[in-house]
Design a protein around this motif. Structure first.
Motif, PDB file in Angstrom:
ATOM      1  N   HIS A 324       0.846  -1.191   0.000  1.00  0.00           N
ATOM      2  CA  HIS A 324       0.000   0.000   0.000  1.00  0.00           C
ATOM      3  C   HIS A 324       0.879   1.238   0.000  1.00  0.00           C
ATOM      4  N   SER A 325       0.278   2.368  -0.234  1.00  0.00           N
ATOM      5  CA  SER A 325       0.981   3.639  -0.114  1.00  0.00           C
ATOM      6  C   SER A 325       1.091   4.009   1.358  1.00  0.00           C
ATOM      7  N   HIS A 331      -1.478   3.337   6.360  1.00  0.00           N
ATOM      8  CA  HIS A 331      -2.034   2.759   5.138  1.00  0.00           C
ATOM      9  C   HIS A 331      -2.735   3.877   4.370  1.00  0.00           C
ATOM     10  N   GLU A 332      -2.304   4.079   3.140  1.00  0.00           N
ATOM     11  CA  GLU A 332      -2.940   5.051   2.260  1.00  0.00           C
ATOM     12  C   GLU A 332      -3.172   4.410   0.895  1.00  0.00           C
ATOM     13  N   ALA A 333      -4.068   5.000   0.119  1.00  0.00           N
ATOM     14  CA  ALA A 333      -4.247   4.593  -1.275  1.00  0.00           C
ATOM     15  C   ALA A 333      -3.172   5.272  -2.123  1.00  0.00           C
ATOM     16  N   PHE A 335      -3.245   1.003  -3.663  1.00  0.00           N
ATOM     17  CA  PHE A 335      -2.829  -0.261  -3.083  1.00  0.00           C
ATOM     18  C   PHE A 335      -2.280  -1.201  -4.164  1.00  0.00           C
ATOM     19  N   ASP A 337      -2.892  -4.083  -5.279  1.00  0.00           N
ATOM     20  CA  ASP A 337      -4.020  -5.005  -5.230  1.00  0.00           C
ATOM     21  C   ASP A 337      -4.527  -5.192  -6.652  1.00  0.00           C
ATOM     22  N   ASP A 340      -6.872  -2.517  -7.951  1.00  0.00           N
ATOM     23  CA  ASP A 340      -6.521  -1.090  -7.980  1.00  0.00           C
ATOM     24  C   ASP A 340      -5.628  -0.834  -9.189  1.00  0.00           C
ATOM     25  N   VAL A 350       5.615   3.815  -1.137  1.00  0.00           N
ATOM     26  CA  VAL A 350       4.781   2.624  -0.955  1.00  0.00           C
ATOM     27  C   VAL A 350       5.473   1.622  -0.041  1.00  0.00           C
TER      28      VAL A 350
END
Length: 393
Positions: A324-325, A331-333, A335, A337, A340, A350
């Protein structure tokens, strides 16, 4: 060394935010997010039941709305034009009624008002009316996510603060590893390492250092022995034993900016089974590092890792995405994933942390804080990753 975000950068953030909400047709904006208030104004506070908001009026003046107990605090530290306060919550007159008066005086009636949440919220007993019950707006327009997206790419000042955070995470983790012994409790080891790292940090950085968070921490967070197979275990004061798998962590806050350093370690000895999963985890992280390039979607990095796990027959041991960022929040967007598809850009910071979790044996996860560069990446958490370096004598 500058250990804060300068006022000029805060004012530039406000200018960019005004441009963005103006593009959405808003005449002004009201934000309640603690993180976004800090990002825009540099004002760090403890959110409680008492409402706090940043207001940008139709004439582009920047205001803070705070309880009286924060008034002088905000005047001294917030990069804003005006500070407004109310006596107390719930008060003889509700704070949101006082906010209504302020908004009306600032000319919000009949305007297009941008907001991140339709009202203040807190788990500490707060109750109160929403904005659309207070103001007769022409339109309420959601701005949710705009500042989060502004935070995706870090400035040079932000990167410098994160680098400093990583430096102290490394120090704290070295102490944690040095003190890790069979027969000691996780809390004893973690508290000793954390305290020593904290004292060294504040002595080294001096009076200009402001954490705006936990200064520095080293921890097992309960991921000791079989409990390490729970990705987000909690501290249970476990006594370490020979042969235990450990998932450790360290971090530090520097003017609100944080980093993440995690390692898989072992107490005295490593079995063939532990070594097998360690090496698969290590290889998965290498694959992720190689996949991070500007212009590539975040999803492609996770896809590469998950494909490796599938090819090796390890998917049943996977419990989460690849990372993640990170910045003002742990945890930030965006990700890493598969869902995303945000493009990776230079200046993003990140974490890279693919993991495997084997019931009865333990968890296997390294996490490194990584800066995206024009050509690829720079790993900011400079701590050994190889198996031999992570066996605790």
């Amino acid at each position: 060394m500058l250990l804060s975000i300068p006022k000029e950068e805060l004012k530039e953030r406000q200018k960019r935010f005004i441009e963005k909400f103006s593009e959405k047709g808003c005449d002004g904006a009201i934000l309640f997010s603690v993180t976004d208030i800090f990002y825009l104004t540099g004002f760090h506070f403890h959110p409680t039941e008492r409402p706090i908001a940043v207001i940008i009026d139709p004439n582009r003046g920047v205001h803070l709305f705070v309880p009286l107990l924060e008034h002088e605090h905000a005047q001294q530290y917030a990069a804003v034009d005006f500070v407004h306060s109310y006596p107390e919550y719930p008060g003889i007159r509700h704070p949101m009624e006082i906010l209504k008066d302020i908004l009306q005086k600032l000319g919000f009636d009949g305007k297009r008002i941008g907001y991140d949440a339709i009202g203040y919220g807190s788990p500490m007993g707060y109750r109160g009316p929403a904005l659309d019950q207070l103001i007769s707006a022409k339109q309420f327009i959601s701005l949710k996510g705009i500042i989060e997206e502004m935070r995706y790419v870090k400035s040079e000042n932000e990167i410098r603060l994160i680098r400093e955070s990583c430096r102290w995470a490394n120090v704290a983790h070295r102490l944690l590893q040095n003190y890790t012994k069979a027969g000691l409790s996780e809390m004893e080891i973690a508290n000793r390492a954390t305290m020593e790292a904290t004292l060294t940090m504040i002595e080294t950085l001096g009076r200009d250092y402001k954490p705006h968070g936990t200064p520095v921490i080293a921890t097992f967070r309960g991921q000791v022995g079989p409990e390490s197979a729970f990705p987000h275990a909690v501290t249970q004061n476990i006594i370490l034993s020979k042969g235990d798998t450990l998932v450790t962590g360290a971090g530090a806050s520097v003017f609100g900016y944080v980093s993440e350093l995690e390692r898989t370690m072992f107490v005295e000895t490593v079995s063939k089974e532990q070594e097998k999963f360690f090496r698969h985890m290590y290889e998965a992280q290498q694959i992720a590092f190689s996949a991070i390039k500007p212009g590539v979607p975040f999803s492609a990095v996770d896809e590469a890792v998950q494909n490796y796990f599938a090819e090796e027959g390890l998917t049943e041991y996977v419990r989460h995405h690849t990372g993640h960022s990170i910045g003002l929040l742990g945890h930030e967007a965006p990700f890493f994933d598969r869902g995303d598809h945000t493009p990776i850009r230079p200046g993003m910071v990140v974490t890279v942390e693919p993991g495997l979790y084997v019931r009865g044996l333990g968890g296997f996860r390294h996490s490194d804080t990584v800066l995206v560069t024009e050509k690829g990446i720079e790993i900011l958490t400079d701590y050994p990753r190889d198996l031999e370096s992570l066996i605790c004598a």
